[in-house]
Enzyme design. Sequence first.
Site, PDB file in Angstrom:
ATOM      1  N   GLU A 180    -113.542 -18.086 -16.036  1.00  0.00           N
ATOM      2  CA  GLU A 180    -112.190 -18.623 -16.250  1.00  0.00           C
ATOM      3  C   GLU A 180    -112.269 -20.074 -16.742  1.00  0.00           C
ATOM      4  O   GLU A 180    -111.506 -20.485 -17.613  1.00  0.00           O
ATOM      5  CB  GLU A 180    -111.379 -18.555 -14.949  1.00  0.00           C
ATOM      6  CG  GLU A 180    -110.926 -17.156 -14.605  1.00  0.00           C
ATOM      7  CD  GLU A 180    -110.314 -17.058 -13.204  1.00  0.00           C
ATOM      8  OE1 GLU A 180    -109.452 -16.201 -13.013  1.00  0.00           O
ATOM      9  OE2 GLU A 180    -110.731 -17.834 -12.306  1.00  0.00           O
TER      10      GLU A 180
ATOM     11  N   ASP B 244     -81.198 -31.359 -21.654  1.00  0.00           N
ATOM     12  CA  ASP B 244     -80.100 -31.553 -22.606  1.00  0.00           C
ATOM     13  C   ASP B 244     -80.462 -32.661 -23.578  1.00  0.00           C
ATOM     14  O   ASP B 244     -81.415 -33.412 -23.368  1.00  0.00           O
ATOM     15  CB  ASP B 244     -78.803 -31.885 -21.849  1.00  0.00           C
ATOM     16  CG  ASP B 244     -78.960 -33.090 -20.945  1.00  0.00           C
ATOM     17  OD1 ASP B 244     -79.131 -34.201 -21.459  1.00  0.00           O
ATOM     18  OD2 ASP B 244     -78.936 -32.928 -19.697  1.00  0.00           O
TER      19      ASP B 244
END
Length: 726
Positions: free
Chosen positions: A612, A532
């Site tokens: 990877e 928030d």
Amino acid sequence: MIRYDEVCGTFTLHTRHTTYQMKVSEYGVLLHTYYGPRVRDCDLSCLVQRKERSFSPNPHEAGGDRSFSLDVMPQEYSTCGVGDFRLSSLEFELPCGSRTADLRYAGFRQEAGKYALEGLPAFYGEGAETLVVTLEDAAAGAAVELYYGVFAEYDLITRAVRVVNRGSETLGLCRCASLCLDFTRSDMDLITFDGKHTTERCLSRAPLRPGVQSVGSIRGASSHQHNPFVVLCDRDAGEDRGLCYGAMLLYSGNFEAAAERDQFESCRLVMGIHPYHFRWTLAPGESFTAPEAALICSSDGLGEMSRRFHRAIREHLLRDPGQGRRKPVLINNWEATYFDFTTEKLLAIAGEAAALGVELFVLDDGWFGVRNDDNSGLGDWYVNTSKLPGGLEALVPRLHDLGLSFGIWVEPEMVNEDSDLYRAHPDWALRVPGRAPARGRGQLVLDFSRREVRDHVYARLREVLSSVPVRYVKWDMNRSLSDVWSAALPAGRQGEVYHRFVLGVYEVLERMRRDFPELLIEGCCGGGGRFDGGMLYYAPQIWCSDNTDAIDRLAIQYGTSFCYPACTMGSHVSASPNEQNGRATPLAARAIAAMSGAFGYEMDLSRCTAEEKEEIRSQIRTYRDNWDLFHLGDYYRLTDLSGPFVAWEQVSRDKRRAVVSLVAGGAQAAPPFRTLRLKGLDQALTYRVNGGDAAGGDVLMHAGVPLPPLWGDYQSLQLFLEAVEE
Ligand code: DGJ
């Protein structure tokens, strides 16, 4: 620009594209007359229609004027129990026992610059103006100051409310909303952002129906379930068209956002601290300040509304010590080790990461007290030297040798019963006398409304943060508040504990910021349970969700993007199959989903193949080379979540560079030909795409980019656009 017209009694707030107006009526009631696209200076009270309505009372001073009723006219700050039966913003408990509030205009003042709120988060900065309109409740002996901050260039209007007891008797304050916004229409949709742990802020949209529709939290945190950000918009508003009003509350505790469509098809939006178990005692001379709310109106759709919020939040709410600089790429050990680690194991992960270009190592839960699982240790903020021999003083220099800075996880508001802290101070945990408190994740909540509790916890944290150079802190909170009762307050003041708890959290965060100005604080609440505007004032990034699955994250980040900028969303690449839902996704999709946010990895990189690792090295390079686009660019949602892929775009402010990110869902046989139309580019410029072919901005936006057929599940692509010198 703030204009007061003495003759009409109007206060008009103009921003670049919007106008907001209120007016003092003939009976002293402050009416809300308009909020919307910018209009010239004039008295807009013609929009407030008057008509006698049965069963809608008239204020006493209106005498025989039956057309004036609080119940049907748009109010700037609604009252309670005196003739307006819609959502109220303010409710006193008067010494006589009455639960009412009635307000009349008393005066105003204008201030240069933006007001600040002591102990509470608030937008700040140059170029803003402040208006304070004072209303009075004569029977209560109270003044109610309505604060307005106008950031004209950002189309941002902030609001806050301060109630002062100017009388000689003690008052109870049972409701004090931060925002009341009346509309003389209700043909609108309400959009809220809802979910649960691991599925936060998913967009939900529905037409306003008669009555009250609300979301909120009584969990002590703003919550995973609902976010203190809502939108009201035209029924047909979309990304690029329609009138939209976004309202955010800068608050991290219990909140309520309620919209009411009334009998005459008007609408009222009220947002603020949730009235559940809220009652503040105001002794004579004392004041109470409600948290700040912020409004943005856009007549160009939801996309423009979001971009305005993003800019305002980035430039006037976040207080990032690295503002304007690239955030470090991090590796977090949580999903790689959980509680089960040793120094050597951590260094192995760190070593692999550093070799691939990672810059910050974050030591998550489990480094302190006796903490081998989540049943013990919280509260004991000293290093567990059987896990980490020699403590942080031994570990951190070795990380530095690898070229990594150091970050650490804490959960200051919590305590396990199996901890030294709890054994010494069992009364420091929230609990109701006579009741055994509910446990959440096996832990109790510390009473952060109490100074001595905060002082103790912070003193311990300060020691840890001072013992070695710490670049970053992840401040977590892993349960909701229950059994909320404080041993430090009398029975009549227990209604203050929820809010005092939040103020306590803010206070410790502020102390930490002050003592360690270079520290980057990441907020976290079991992922995104306290995402928030309040938290962002202290912690400029927040762990977006405990769900690190790239595909689920698309929806979470999509919803989050309606208010909050990408740079605030902590997002990491984790292992596949994913730890939360078992889904296998390609590494490329995981990185593209994470790269727009505060980027990092959360996996044991030593388990990656050589290929990877090479891919990770290149992902980190891509992020580092383009971080300014990801974090400071204007954000365009190119799709919603209903199609075969999700795409979004970030465009530099000068429109010369852009990045398009796309992640597709499950594989499709015989896919149709697809094009993706871009947004926000300069029509007149020509852009080179991924260093290859060039195309005009007009072509890319109107005709679009042809997408290659995608083979397999969860395919992804990233397009980098760069304007060609002509
Ligand atoms: C919840 C957080 O969201 C996770 O990332 C992790 O830090 C755990 N808590 C640790 O307990």
